[in-house]
Design a protein around this motif. Structure first.
Motif, short mmCIF file in Angstrom:
data_model
loop_
_atom_site.label_atom_id
_atom_site.label_comp_id
_atom_site.label_asym_id
_atom_site.label_seq_id
_atom_site.Cartn_x
_atom_site.Cartn_y
_atom_site.Cartn_z
N LEU A 71 0.83 -1.21 0.00
CA LEU A 71 0.00 0.00 0.00
C LEU A 71 0.86 1.27 0.00
CD1 LEU A 71 -3.07 0.37 0.12
CD2 LEU A 71 -2.88 0.54 2.61
N GLY A 98 -4.78 -2.73 -3.34
CA GLY A 98 -4.54 -3.22 -1.98
C GLY A 98 -4.96 -4.67 -1.87
N SER A 167 -8.84 -5.73 6.04
CA SER A 167 -7.44 -5.55 5.69
C SER A 167 -6.78 -4.66 6.72
CB SER A 167 -7.33 -4.92 4.28
OG SER A 167 -5.99 -4.86 3.88
N ALA A 169 -5.26 -0.90 7.17
CA ALA A 169 -5.28 0.42 6.53
C ALA A 169 -3.88 1.03 6.54
CB ALA A 169 -6.27 1.33 7.24
N ALA A 175 -8.80 -2.23 8.77
CA ALA A 175 -9.81 -1.75 7.82
C ALA A 175 -10.85 -2.83 7.63
CB ALA A 175 -9.15 -1.43 6.48
N PHE A 208 -9.05 2.13 3.13
CA PHE A 208 -7.64 1.94 3.48
C PHE A 208 -7.02 3.16 4.18
CE2 PHE A 208 -7.76 -1.50 0.27
CZ PHE A 208 -7.07 -2.49 0.94
#
Lengths: 404, 233
Positions: A71, A98, A167, A169, A175, A208
């Motif tokens: 990212l 991502g 996920s 961030a 996230a 994100f």
């Protein structure tokens, strides 16, 4: 009496043999034209899918991205670069990339999440045409996502179902959010089908916590510009970023596309060599049963080159007949292949090195569909006819006249 | 008679063929001179070398030694292309088996040498028309060889041989494959062409009728000239 008229009459001296030779050559030429159309259609579709749906002509990344596709390996001044590309008139769109985990009601799987500027992206990609179920992204519906078909099957989701994404961030926080599946994509690429989740760029940035920058800028070259020249121009506009052509991004596929035409010529040669042997046999028979006659021609003053012309003329006329007949025969076949095509979906679809092809395999019609089989045919026929013609042309007249 | 009248000069020519391991000496130092306007018959037993001699004079074959000259040009010094042109422009052939081109009509066969020479179509048409009228071939112009009798085919072959105005016409047993009546007619035609137009003929023959018509008789035995006589009047 012209030599060519004599050659034409000689073609019909042994009508059956000439017809068999012409028929075999016609069949080979027809098959090769159809084969050429299908293979070129396959290559065109493959290149189009690769460029229109995935890669574009040129991509810009942060120099670190290829080794570390995280990212954080992002192009910080993506907006400024896009403004430069716009000023130059280049079609460009940024993508945000991502990774995370996607979960349906009963299953979960690793996913690649792509954030897209829905309006801009239409200038560089036709991925929106590959929505099999539901609809493509809408900037006004930020909580809706589009997923790959294989992923939809894995997660057991369909348009209207909920999808949970999880996920890490950019700020280190977790996230997670719930989205509604808006559409299902099919036939983009194996990777997109298996793990692709598409959302709007605004939704991506929110999910994100990634307020600025982009991971990838996809560009399409102007029609009159060569891809390498285009990449050079893009490099000048983005000197601090890594600029790669689609050939550099997918070198194996690029060389496969390049070599496919050579492979096609090899197939032409294999088929035509068989035809060449048939023609060689027919011409040898035609020459040796008339060897005495060639002796007489030379006795009355035909030069070796003129005898050569008589025989090559006969062969050329048979080949010309075969080409005309072959074109007439190939015409309906080409019409069918270009308009209707072969439904590979029924046979399980087609994919090559991760590039998924259209379920309908269509041929193409362009000059090279005809010129490649034609040039190869003429070359092989010329080689096959050369030996018997040369034998007849340069034989001693007395040996020919005394031939039993 | 001056040397400029000499059409064919054969000087000390030998021709040796290899048949398997056997060496066949077809010609053994043969000398012969043929002048313009002669009607010469080469005769002699089978295997004496008559046809071999015609083939050498016609530039169809090369002698093992010696020289053959046509109108003073040494054939051994000519290239393949020059020999083709010489055969086309200066030599006419009449074969025993006619040897017309089967895909051409009688007219096209007769005009083919002129066409090779690049003679204009109108001139060819007129010339072939005259010859066909002279030889009784009117109405046969569009027939293919397989639609003609042996005699008609041989007349077309003669027309082909002389249409382009060669220096010499070589006829190998021209009456061998036709009946007596046709043979007489062919000999009449060739005799008339010789008398009226001065066409030089060299025949190889066994046929007494041909020998009767010839003005010069050359006897060939064992590859040499064994006798050479001229008939007066």
């Amino acid at each position: 009496m012209s030599i060519l008229r004599m050659a034409w009459r000689n073609v019909w001296r042994n009508r059956r043999r000439s017809l068999v030779t012409v028929a075999a050559t016609t069949l080979a030429f027809t098959v090769m034209v159809l084969y050429s159309s299908l293979v070129q259609g396959y290559l065109v579709a493959m290149e189009r899918n690769l460029l229109d749906l995935e890669l574009g002509d040129v991509q810009v990344h942060d120099p670190r991205y290829q080794d570390d596709p995280s990212l954080y390996s992002s192009i910080a001044d993506a907006s400024e670069l896009l403004a430069r590309f716009d000023a130059k008139g280049y079609a460009a769109s940024a993508r945000l990339l991502g990774f995370g985990l996607g979960a349906g009601a009963d299953a979960s799987a690793g996913v690649q999440i792509q954030g897209i500027d829905v309006v801009r992206d239409r200038r560089v990609s036709r991925i929106y045409e590959r929505v099999k179920q539901g609809r493509w992204l809408d900037p006004g519906a930020p909580h809706e996502v589009v997923v790959g078909s294989q992923l939809a099957r894995t997660l057991v989701v369909k348009p209207g179902d909920e999808l949970i994404l999880l996920s890490q961030a950019a700020d280190g926080s977790t996230a997670n959010d719930i989205y509604t599946v808006r559409g299902v994509l099919q036939g983009v690429s194996e990777a997109v089908d298996r793990v692709g989740v598409f959302m709007t760029d605004a939704a991506f940035r929110r999910f994100f916590a990634f307020p600025e920058g982009a991971h990838e800028i996809i560009l399409r070259r102007p029609p009159d510009m060569d891809v390498d020249a285009f990449a050079a121009s893009v490099r000048e506009l983005a000197p601090n970023e890594r600029v790669q052509t689609w050939r550099e991004l997918a070198p194996t596929l690029a060389s496969l596309l390049d070599s496919a035409r050579s492979i096609m010529v090899v197939v032409f040669l294999i088929v035509y060599v068989a035809i060449g042997i048939l023609i060689l046999n027919a011409m040898l028979m035609a020459v040796f049963e008339r060897i005495r006659e060639f002796g007489v021609l030379k006795a009355i003053g035909y030069a070796p080159g003129q005898v050569l012309l008589v025989i090559l003329g006969e062969c050329a006329m048979q080949t010309l007949l075969a080409i005309v007949a072959g074109l007439l025969l190939a015409w309906p076949g080409l019409w069918y292949l270009t308009r209707v095509g072969i439904d590979m979906g029924k046979l399980g679809g087609m994919a090559m090195m991760g590039v998924v092809l259209d379920p309908i395999w269509r041929g193409v019609v362009n000059p090279s569909v005809f010129t490649m089989p034609l040039v190869t045919l003429v070359a092989i026929v010329g080689l096959a006819a050369a030996y018997p013609a040369a034998r007849a042309a340069w034989i001693s007249p007395i040996r020919a006249i005394q031939h039993r | 008679m001056s040397t400029s009248d000499v059409i064919v000069a054969v000087e000390g020519v030998t021709k040796i063929y290899q048949q398997g391991r056997v060496e066949v000496r077809a010609l053994r130092g043969l000398d012969l001179v043929v002048r313009a306007g002669e009607l010469t018959a080469l005769y002699g037993p089978s295997g004496s070398g008559k046809t071999t001699l015609l083939n050498l004079i016609g530039a169809l074959d090369h002698p093992t030694s010696g020289r053959v000259l046509i109108e003073g040009r040494h054939l051994g010094a000519l290239s393949r292309r020059e020999l083709s042109h010489l055969r086309r422009d200066r030599i006419g052939f009449v074969f025993q088996a006619y040897n017309l081109i089967p895909v051409l009509t009688a007219y096209e066969n007769a005009e083919t040498v002129m066409a090779l020479q690049g003679v204009e179509a109108g001139t060819r048409r007129r010339r072939v028309g005259e010859l066909f009228a002279e030889m009784g071939l009117e109405g046969m112009e569009d027939r293919r060889p397989d639609e003609l009798s042996g005699g008609q085919q041989q007349r077309v072959a003669i027309a082909r041989a002389i249409a382009a105005g060669p220096a010499v016409v070589l006829a190998d047993e021209p009456t061998a494959n036709v009946d007596s009546e046709t043979a007489e007619r062919l000999l009449d035609i060739m005799g008339k062409l010789n008398e009226d137009h001065g066409v030089t003929f060299i025949f190889s023959t066994h046929d007494p009728r041909v020998m009767e018509r010839a003005r010069r008789l050359v006897r060939i035995v064992d590859g040499r000239v064994d006798g050479d006589g001229t008939r007066e009047g």
